[in-house]
Design a protein around this motif. Structure first.
Motif, mmCIF file in Angstrom:
data_model
loop_
_atom_site.group_PDB
_atom_site.id
_atom_site.type_symbol
_atom_site.label_atom_id
_atom_site.label_comp_id
_atom_site.label_asym_id
_atom_site.label_seq_id
_atom_site.Cartn_x
_atom_site.Cartn_y
_atom_site.Cartn_z
ATOM 1 N N PRO A 176 60.735 22.075 -20.395
ATOM 2 C CA PRO A 176 62.156 21.981 -20.057
ATOM 3 C C PRO A 176 62.521 20.679 -19.352
ATOM 4 C CG PRO A 176 61.367 24.179 -19.604
ATOM 5 C CD PRO A 176 60.161 23.347 -19.918
ATOM 6 N N ALA A 177 61.665 20.232 -18.443
ATOM 7 C CA ALA A 177 61.938 18.971 -17.741
ATOM 8 C C ALA A 177 61.968 17.811 -18.722
ATOM 9 C CB ALA A 177 60.880 18.727 -16.668
ATOM 10 N N GLN A 178 61.049 17.831 -19.683
ATOM 11 C CA GLN A 178 61.026 16.761 -20.676
ATOM 12 C C GLN A 178 62.256 16.820 -21.578
ATOM 13 O OE1 GLN A 178 57.070 15.785 -22.387
ATOM 14 N NE2 GLN A 178 56.293 17.524 -21.220
ATOM 15 N N SER A 179 62.731 18.039 -21.874
ATOM 16 C CA SER A 179 63.909 18.168 -22.739
ATOM 17 C C SER A 179 65.168 17.630 -22.069
ATOM 18 C CB SER A 179 64.110 19.630 -23.147
ATOM 19 O OG SER A 179 64.560 20.413 -22.056
ATOM 20 N N LEU A 180 65.202 17.658 -20.736
ATOM 21 C CA LEU A 180 66.367 17.117 -20.025
ATOM 22 C C LEU A 180 66.526 15.618 -20.261
ATOM 23 C CD1 LEU A 180 66.337 18.848 -16.509
ATOM 24 C CD2 LEU A 180 67.865 19.310 -18.437
ATOM 25 N N GLN A 181 65.422 14.951 -20.556
ATOM 26 C CA GLN A 181 65.479 13.497 -20.713
ATOM 27 C C GLN A 181 66.250 13.076 -21.965
ATOM 28 O OE1 GLN A 181 64.447 12.101 -17.923
ATOM 29 N NE2 GLN A 181 63.930 14.224 -17.431
ATOM 30 N N THR A 182 66.406 13.993 -22.910
ATOM 31 C CA THR A 182 67.167 13.689 -24.124
ATOM 32 C C THR A 182 68.471 14.476 -24.189
ATOM 33 O OG1 THR A 182 65.886 15.360 -25.344
ATOM 34 C CG2 THR A 182 65.101 13.082 -25.437
ATOM 35 N N SER A 183 68.806 15.151 -23.092
ATOM 36 C CA SER A 183 70.047 15.925 -23.034
ATOM 37 C C SER A 183 71.158 15.093 -22.408
ATOM 38 C CB SER A 183 69.846 17.199 -22.207
ATOM 39 O OG SER A 183 68.853 18.021 -22.775
ATOM 40 N N ALA A 184 72.372 15.324 -22.853
ATOM 41 C CA ALA A 184 73.514 14.624 -22.259
ATOM 42 C C ALA A 184 73.683 15.059 -20.808
ATOM 43 C CB ALA A 184 74.778 14.940 -23.049
ATOM 44 N N PRO A 185 73.942 14.120 -19.899
ATOM 45 C CA PRO A 185 74.107 14.462 -18.478
ATOM 46 C C PRO A 185 75.502 15.001 -18.185
ATOM 47 C CG PRO A 185 74.339 12.110 -18.762
ATOM 48 C CD PRO A 185 74.003 12.666 -20.132
ATOM 49 N N ASP A 186 75.869 16.074 -18.889
ATOM 50 C CA ASP A 186 77.227 16.605 -18.766
ATOM 51 C C ASP A 186 77.277 17.980 -18.115
ATOM 52 O OD1 ASP A 186 76.075 18.121 -20.749
ATOM 53 O OD2 ASP A 186 77.444 17.487 -22.345
ATOM 54 N N GLY A 187 76.124 18.480 -17.655
ATOM 55 C CA GLY A 187 76.099 19.771 -16.984
ATOM 56 C C GLY A 187 75.963 20.965 -17.903
ATOM 57 N N TYR A 188 75.953 20.735 -19.214
ATOM 58 C CA TYR A 188 75.871 21.856 -20.149
ATOM 59 C C TYR A 188 74.435 22.216 -20.534
ATOM 60 C CZ TYR A 188 80.913 21.859 -20.561
ATOM 61 O OH TYR A 188 82.251 21.966 -20.281
ATOM 62 N N THR A 189 73.466 21.455 -20.052
ATOM 63 C CA THR A 189 72.061 21.808 -20.216
ATOM 64 C C THR A 189 71.396 21.763 -18.851
ATOM 65 O OG1 THR A 189 71.947 20.870 -22.449
ATOM 66 C CG2 THR A 189 69.862 21.240 -21.305
ATOM 67 N N VAL A 190 70.888 22.913 -18.414
ATOM 68 C CA VAL A 190 70.145 22.991 -17.158
ATOM 69 C C VAL A 190 68.779 23.577 -17.475
ATOM 70 C CG1 VAL A 190 72.168 23.179 -15.672
ATOM 71 C CG2 VAL A 190 71.150 25.252 -16.625
ATOM 72 N N ALA A 191 67.822 23.359 -16.602
ATOM 73 C CA ALA A 191 66.456 23.780 -16.905
ATOM 74 C C ALA A 191 65.755 24.292 -15.662
ATOM 75 C CB ALA A 191 65.668 22.613 -17.501
ATOM 76 N N GLN A 192 64.825 25.205 -15.891
ATOM 77 C CA GLN A 192 63.955 25.686 -14.828
ATOM 78 C C GLN A 192 62.806 24.693 -14.671
ATOM 79 O OE1 GLN A 192 61.045 28.204 -16.047
ATOM 80 N NE2 GLN A 192 60.057 28.109 -14.056
ATOM 81 N N ILE A 193 62.543 24.279 -13.433
ATOM 82 C CA ILE A 193 61.533 23.254 -13.165
ATOM 83 C C ILE A 193 60.451 23.828 -12.250
ATOM 84 C CG2 ILE A 193 61.105 20.916 -12.341
ATOM 85 C CD1 ILE A 193 63.042 20.996 -14.674
ATOM 86 N N PRO A 194 59.272 24.158 -12.777
ATOM 87 C CA PRO A 194 58.174 24.619 -11.918
ATOM 88 C C PRO A 194 57.436 23.438 -11.286
ATOM 89 C CG PRO A 194 57.506 24.701 -14.201
ATOM 90 C CD PRO A 194 58.936 24.231 -14.196
ATOM 91 N N LEU A 195 56.555 23.740 -10.348
ATOM 92 C CA LEU A 195 55.841 22.692 -9.622
ATOM 93 C C LEU A 195 54.998 21.799 -10.521
ATOM 94 C CD1 LEU A 195 54.545 24.342 -6.321
ATOM 95 C CD2 LEU A 195 56.152 22.464 -6.547
ATOM 96 N N GLY A 196 54.529 22.346 -11.644
ATOM 97 C CA GLY A 196 53.679 21.566 -12.536
ATOM 98 C C GLY A 196 54.314 20.278 -13.016
ATOM 99 N N VAL A 197 55.634 20.225 -13.015
ATOM 100 C CA VAL A 197 56.341 19.019 -13.449
ATOM 101 C C VAL A 197 55.973 17.826 -12.569
ATOM 102 C CG1 VAL A 197 58.633 17.963 -13.611
ATOM 103 C CG2 VAL A 197 58.251 20.265 -14.497
#
Length: 217
Positions: free
Chosen positions: A80-101
Motif C-alpha cells: 500500500p505504501a508503494q502504491s501511494l507513490q503513483t496515486s494522485a495526492p488528492d485525498g481519494y487514495t489512503v493506505a494502511q501503513i504498518p511498521l515494516g514500511v
C-alpha cells in the motif's frame, strides 16, 4: 484448535492510515465528491482487515461517500505504501501503513522516502504478538519449543505474516538469544498463516490477534 500462546512478545506494531503527499483534498471545498479508496496491507478476513473495514464503514457514514477497501497483501505489508507513490495526492487514495514500511529502505533501494513522501493522517491501532502451536503439539512450554529446536537445528518450522514483519523479526531475535535455528515460512496474512498451522503445514505461528478465534475455540 490452538493451545494458548506459549510466548507473548513484548512488541507493539503500530498501524497508521496515510495518504500521498501533499494531502490537500481534505481542505478543499466539497470534499469528498466521490468514493475514497482505502488500501489495506493484508488479506481479507485477518485482524488488520477487520479493523480497517470497520474504520472504512465509520468513515463512509461521516463523509457521506463510500470508502472502498482494496486489499494488497504481500511484501511484508509494504505494497500500500508503494502504491501511494503513483496515486494522485488528492485525498481519494489512503493506505494502511504498518511498521515494516520503515524497514524497507534497509533491504530495498527506494526512490521515495516513507517519511517525506507520505502524509500520515491518523494512528489507528497497535498489536501484541504471540506464538501459538496446534492443540495437539508436543510443545507445552517455551522450554519444550527451545529443547526441540536445539535437538533438531533448522527443522522446527514457524510462519509469520511476512519477511521483516514485526512477528518475524521478534522470533528471529528470540531464536538468536536462545541459541536455536528455526525455519521461517512467510505468508501474506493471518488467514493463510492460521490455515497452514491448523492443517499441520507449520509447527508454530507468530502472529498478532489473528490467532484469537482458534485459541478460543
Amino acid at each position: 484448535m490452538f493451545r494458548r500462546s506459549i510466548v507473548r512478545a513484548a512488541v507493539v506494531c503500530l498501524t497508521a492510515v496515510a495518504a500521498a503527499v501533499p494531502f490537500v483534498a481534505a481542505q478543499a471545498q466539497g470534499f469528498p465528491a466521490k468514493p475514497v479508496k482505502l488500501v489495506i496491507a493484508f488479506p481479507a478476513g485477518g485482524p488488520t482487515d477487520i479493523t480497517m473495514r470497520q474504520l472504512a464503514d465509520n468513515a463512509s457514514k461521516i463523509l457521506g461517500q463510500p470508502v472502498i477497501v482494496d486489499n494488497k497483501p504481500g511484501a511484508g505489508g509494504t505494497l500500500p505504501a508503494q502504491s501511494l507513490q503513483t496515486s494522485a495526492p488528492d485525498g481519494y487514495t489512503v493506505a494502511q501503513i504498518p511498521l515494516g514500511v520503515f524497514r524497507l529502505g534497509y533491504t530495498t533501494k527506494l526512490n521515495w522516502d516513507p517519511i517525506k513522501d507520505i502524509s500520515y493522517v491518523i494512528n489507528v491501532t497497535g498489536y501484541a504478538f504471540g506464538l501459538v502451536v496446534p492443540a495437539d503439539s508436543p510443545f507445552k512450554t517455551w522450554a519444550d519449543f527451545v529443547a526441540y529446536a536445539k535437538a533438531n537445528p533448522g527443522k522446527l518450522t514457524y510462519g509469520s505474516t511476512g519477511n521483516l514483519t514485526s512477528p518475524h523479526l521478534t522470533m528471529e531475535t528470540l531464536a538468536q538469544r536462545a541459541g536455536i535455528q528455526l525455519q521461517h515460512v512467510p505468508y501474506k496474512g493471518s488467514a493463510d498463516l492460521m490455515l497452514a498451522t491448523v492443517s499441520g503445514q507449520l509447527m508454530a505461528a507468530a502472529d498478532s490477534t489473528g490467532f484469537a478465534p482458534q485459541v478460543e475455540a
